[in-house]
Design an enzyme around this catalytic site. Structure first.
Site, PDB file in Angstrom:
ATOM      1  N   LYS B 190      30.412 -36.165  38.026  1.00 18.53           N
ATOM      2  CA  LYS B 190      30.440 -37.315  38.979  1.00 18.53           C
ATOM      3  C   LYS B 190      31.000 -37.156  40.218  1.00 18.53           C
ATOM      4  O   LYS B 190      32.350 -37.180  40.136  1.00 18.53           O
ATOM      5  CB  LYS B 190      30.645 -38.682  38.485  1.00 18.53           C
ATOM      6  N   GLY B 242      41.829 -39.656  39.405  1.00 15.51           N
ATOM      7  CA  GLY B 242      41.635 -40.915  40.365  1.00 15.51           C
ATOM      8  C   GLY B 242      42.853 -41.906  40.603  1.00 15.51           C
ATOM      9  O   GLY B 242      43.550 -41.162  39.771  1.00 15.51           O
ATOM     10  N   SER B 243      42.578 -43.390  41.105  1.00  9.60           N
ATOM     11  CA  SER B 243      44.034 -44.211  40.887  1.00  9.60           C
ATOM     12  C   SER B 243      44.349 -44.385  39.728  1.00  9.60           C
ATOM     13  O   SER B 243      43.318 -44.737  38.321  1.00  9.60           O
ATOM     14  CB  SER B 243      43.484 -45.250  41.465  1.00  9.60           C
ATOM     15  N   GLU B 264      43.758 -38.077  35.007  1.00  8.74           N
ATOM     16  CA  GLU B 264      44.510 -37.501  36.371  1.00  8.74           C
ATOM     17  C   GLU B 264      45.279 -38.858  37.220  1.00  8.74           C
ATOM     18  O   GLU B 264      44.353 -38.733  37.960  1.00  8.74           O
ATOM     19  CB  GLU B 264      44.172 -36.204  36.355  1.00  8.74           C
ATOM     20  N   CYS B 298      47.658 -36.576  45.438  1.00 12.88           N
ATOM     21  CA  CYS B 298      48.571 -37.575  44.320  1.00 12.88           C
ATOM     22  C   CYS B 298      49.621 -37.198  43.841  1.00 12.88           C
ATOM     23  O   CYS B 298      50.596 -38.347  42.949  1.00 12.88           O
ATOM     24  CB  CYS B 298      47.608 -37.847  42.424  1.00 12.88           C
ATOM     25  N   GLU B 395      51.209 -46.248  45.718  1.00 13.59           N
ATOM     26  CA  GLU B 395      50.740 -44.922  46.355  1.00 13.59           C
ATOM     27  C   GLU B 395      50.111 -45.443  47.649  1.00 13.59           C
ATOM     28  O   GLU B 395      49.210 -46.110  47.196  1.00 13.59           O
ATOM     29  CB  GLU B 395      49.475 -44.191  45.420  1.00 13.59           C
TER      30      GLU B 395
END
Lengths: 269, 488
Positions: B190, B242-243, B264, B298, B395
């Site tokens: 996705k 992602g977050s 990750e 990231c 972040e």
């Protein structure tokens, strides 16, 4: 010959190299192998927190020891256990001794088996090596209570982690006896902390603790597993399962308690 | 010397715009399931836009639960044959993907820049070549897996659900797909909702490479689609980039299911500059560390830790260098900093920088003009901040650098590690022993010393602590995609 009354042992917790009773003042009855009923400390969530604090304090020092030194200390555990074998379950103690010897030898080999020098497409020196994840919580298998515990504890210690163990709830005595071995084997205080008590009560606190980096769920009862894993997500803990089974003896189990760090540096003049 | 700024500004850049003629964007895109493009059963579509112009690029299918289910079933159906293929043949399929990506590199680079807003020089020189390299690297592993795991025989896990972010759309697809395919798994991928187009172009490449139908399925959509995918009972392993917030939610959702998981997640990397660093190189490294890809990285070096004795020198040079950054049209080959990926992300960056000001931070930005339309945020420096400030803890995922100082290496290490994250870190010193000491003590999965933001398929990448678990890249990137059996 005068009859002597046997001196009974008080089975206490093992935190930061000390043997305190539970701060809660609680204990629970356990039937010893000889049929007598003894009382064992019934640890509280505060005891778990104290143990985590002790483990965190001890972690940098344990990880900073040379691999050679850590190997000798873990080998020393085997030496002392050998001398006290009569205290432990006859069917498990040989296996436990052998396991300590086997894992002791891994401290100065695991980096070579799992590290790498990476051939990146550029002028860089690039190297990857495993290091300790930090503080590990271990739910020890209920049975076999000694060999099961050692099979999870030893691989976690090899890589430089410090540990908080929730001992087998039904058979906690070998864990407390093992604490006495560890306390006399040059293992620094706080490197291993052992809590006895009720897993259903203590596991969520250990799994949800923000200063615990990894949780080994080998000895988590099935009905608690989903809850424990949910709690573990609070700080994105590494949830560790044994590679093949609870009595594994494998470097892959050591690596599940380790993180790989990669370092880059330019190559040039 | 006083005239360096004047000299720098005297250098005008004529526009050097990459042509978009090489890309033909379709008005609408379907889902890629079972080797074919199929209409979504959900019946819904969403618009993907060019963040540099806010103009719509295409209508993209939004996969609902039924569509996800269909994709997972297609992957399951394809699994026995794909995992049972002779490994050397599987390798050839993955090699083909790498080669086709190289053949169509320009097309992918332009499309990536159009859909995501990143400078063409980055999509052209970093994203696309690295994506191809990743497939090439892992293709070679497919028939060598028995050498990768001590005393163990690896086998494929099954159906893998992969959810990827919008900051490196094609590259993240490559990081996810290449090891999964090489090890014999089948995949439902996705892509992020703001950047679906290069994944859909990759689907065409997969057809061209004759990847068997169902081995890779691509379901576009937003968070609900991702949630349906990771929660689908037919998925054996989940890989997410992602977050940290979403990663944690996935870990909760998967609790007790026995599904394998790698994450990750976010980062708040310290970039430590010692007084004995090569200062000019360090300044370039700071710039690259935080402004590469608009800071949508990231592992971005978003916390500058500079030794007090060289603070003024470093910040002067840094501001001067920031004045030369060209912000604007991502298709211009001169552009250093492109468009912010979405209006939502621009809002988040603005909100955090405002919070930085409110907490007493001093915000500095260069004077670069930006286009009228599109989403833009100037490279930003925030000083006079403390470790408790939001701009130091959270972040930002934008071109915003917070500056802290230190006096001793011990203080630098303590501050660098004072974060819930642990993805990456940088250290700048010309003294090797100090570099190695600091690198040893940093709690980060990747440490760049005297460099920053370097990536390579052979080099493992991934985080400590709340930056996630598992590694991508290198021999270590295989483990998340295999079950290990003892060799009897």
């Amino acid at each position: 010959m005068t009859e002597h009354l046997p001196v009974r042992k008080t089975y206490k917790l093992y935190i930061g190299g000390q043997f305190p009773r539970s701060e809660s003042g609680r204990s629970y009855p356990v039937t010893a192998p000889d049929g007598t009923v003894v009382r064992v400390a019934e640890g509280s969530r505060k005891d778990v927190r104290d143990a985590v604090r002790a483990a965190r304090s001890a972690q940098p020092g344990w990880a900073a020891k040379t691999a050679y030194n850590r190997g000798q200390i873990l080998y020393r555990v085997a030496e002392v256990l050998e001398g006290r074998r009569s205290q432990f379950p006859a069917g498990e103690v040989q296996g436990a001794i052998d396991r300590w010897v086997w894992y002791a030898g891994w401290t100065d080999k695991i980096q070579q088996v799992s590290g790498s020098l990476n051939p990146v497409a550029g002028p860089y020196w690039n190297v990857t090596a495993p290091e300790a994840v930090g503080v590990v919580g271990i739910a020890a298998p209920e049975s076999p209570s000694l060999l099961g515990l050692v099979s999870r504890l030893a691989p976690a210690l090899v890589g430089g982690n410090t540990v908080v163990v929730l001992a087998s709830e039904a058979s906690p005595l070998p864990a407390v006896d093992l604490a006495e071995v560890l306390a006399t084997s040059d293992v620094p205080g706080g490197v291993v902390n052992i809590i006895t008590g009720h897993k259903a009560e203590l596991l969520p606190w250990l799994a949800g603790h923000f200063d615990v980096d990894s949780i080994d769920v080998t000895g988590v009862p099935d009905d608690l597993l989903a809850d424990v894993e949910r709690e573990a997500a609070a700080n994105v803990k590494r949830v560790v399962r044994p590679e093949q089974g609870p009595l594994d003896q494998s470097p892959h189990d050591i690596l599940r308690f380790m993180e790989h760090k990669t370092v880059w540096h330019p190559v040039g003049s | 010397m006083a005239d360096v700024e004047t000299f720098g500004k005297a250098l005008e850049y004529a526009p050097s715009r990459e042509s978009t003629a090489i890309v033909s964007i379709k008005p609408r895109y379907d889902l890629f399931i079972g080797g074919k493009f199929v209409e979504p059963k959900s019946g819904t579509r969403f618009t993907t836009i060019n963040p540099a112009t806010e103009e719509p690029l295409a209508e993209v299918a939004e996969a609902g639960p039924e569509d996800v289910d269909r994709a997972v079933k297609a992957a399951r159906k394809a699994f026995p044959k794909w995992s049972g293929l002779p490994a050397s043949e599987r390798a050839k399929v993955v090699y083909r993907i790498a080669r086709l990506l190289q053949e169509r590199a320009r097309e992918f680079a332009v499309l990536e820049t159009l859909d995501g807003g990143k400078p063409i020089k980055e999509s052209r020189d970093v994203d696309v070549p690295l994506a191809a390299a990743h497939f090439f690297y892992y293709a070679g592993w497919a028939d060598k897996l028995e050498w990768a795991f001590a005393n163990r025989r690896p086998r494929a896990i099954g159906v893998v659900g992969q959810v990827i972010p919008w900051n490196f759309p094609l590259l993240m697809a490559a990081w996810k797909l290449a090891p999964a395919l090489a090890t014999g798994n089948t995949v439902v991928l996705k892509p992020a909702e703001t950047t679906p187009l290069t994944a859909l172009l990759l689907a065409e490449v997969l057809q061209e490479a004759e990847v068997p139908p169902g081995v890779v399925n691509i379901v576009t959509g937003a968070g609900a689609t991702g949630s349906a995918l990771v929660s689908h009972p037919g998925v054996d392993k989940v890989a997410f980039t992602g977050s940290t917030g979403v990663g944690r939610a996935i870990q909760v959702a998967l609790a007790g299911t026995g599904k394998r998981l790698t994450l990750e997640l976010g980062g708040k990397a310290a970039n430590i500059v010692f007084e004995d660093a090569a200062i000019d190189q360090a300044v370039e490294g700071i710039i690259n560390g935080i402004f590469f890809n608009q800071g949508h990285v990231c592992c971005a070096g978003s916390r500058l830790l500079v030794q007090e004795s060289v603070q003024d020198l470093v910040l002067d040079k840094l501001r001067r260098r920031m004045e030369t950054l060209r912000v604007g049209d991502p298709l211009d080959k001169n552009t250093d900093v492109g468009a912010i990926n979405s209006a939502a992300q621009l809002d988040r960056i603005s909100e955090l920088v405002d919070a930085g000001t409110a907490e007493g931070g001093e915000v500095w930005q260069p004077t670069c003009p930006v286009p009228d339309k599109g989403f833009w945020f100037l490279p930003t420096l925030i000083s006079n901040v403390a470790q408790s400030h939001r701009v130091v803890r959270e972040e930002i995922f934008g071109p915003v650098l917070s500056v802290l100082t230190f006096r001793t290496p011990e203080e630098a290490i303590a501050k660098a590690n004072n974060t819930a994250y642990g993805l990456s870190a940088g250290v700048w010193t010309e003294k090797g022993s100090k570099m190695l000491m600091v690198a040893n003590q940093l709690k980060a999965g990747v440490v760049w010393s005297n460099t920053f933001n370097q990536f390579d398929p052979s080099s493992p990448f991934g985080g400590f602590k709340e930056s996630g678990f598992g590694r991508e890249g290198g021999i270590h990137g295989l483990e998340p995609y295999v079950e290990l059996e003892p060799i009897k």
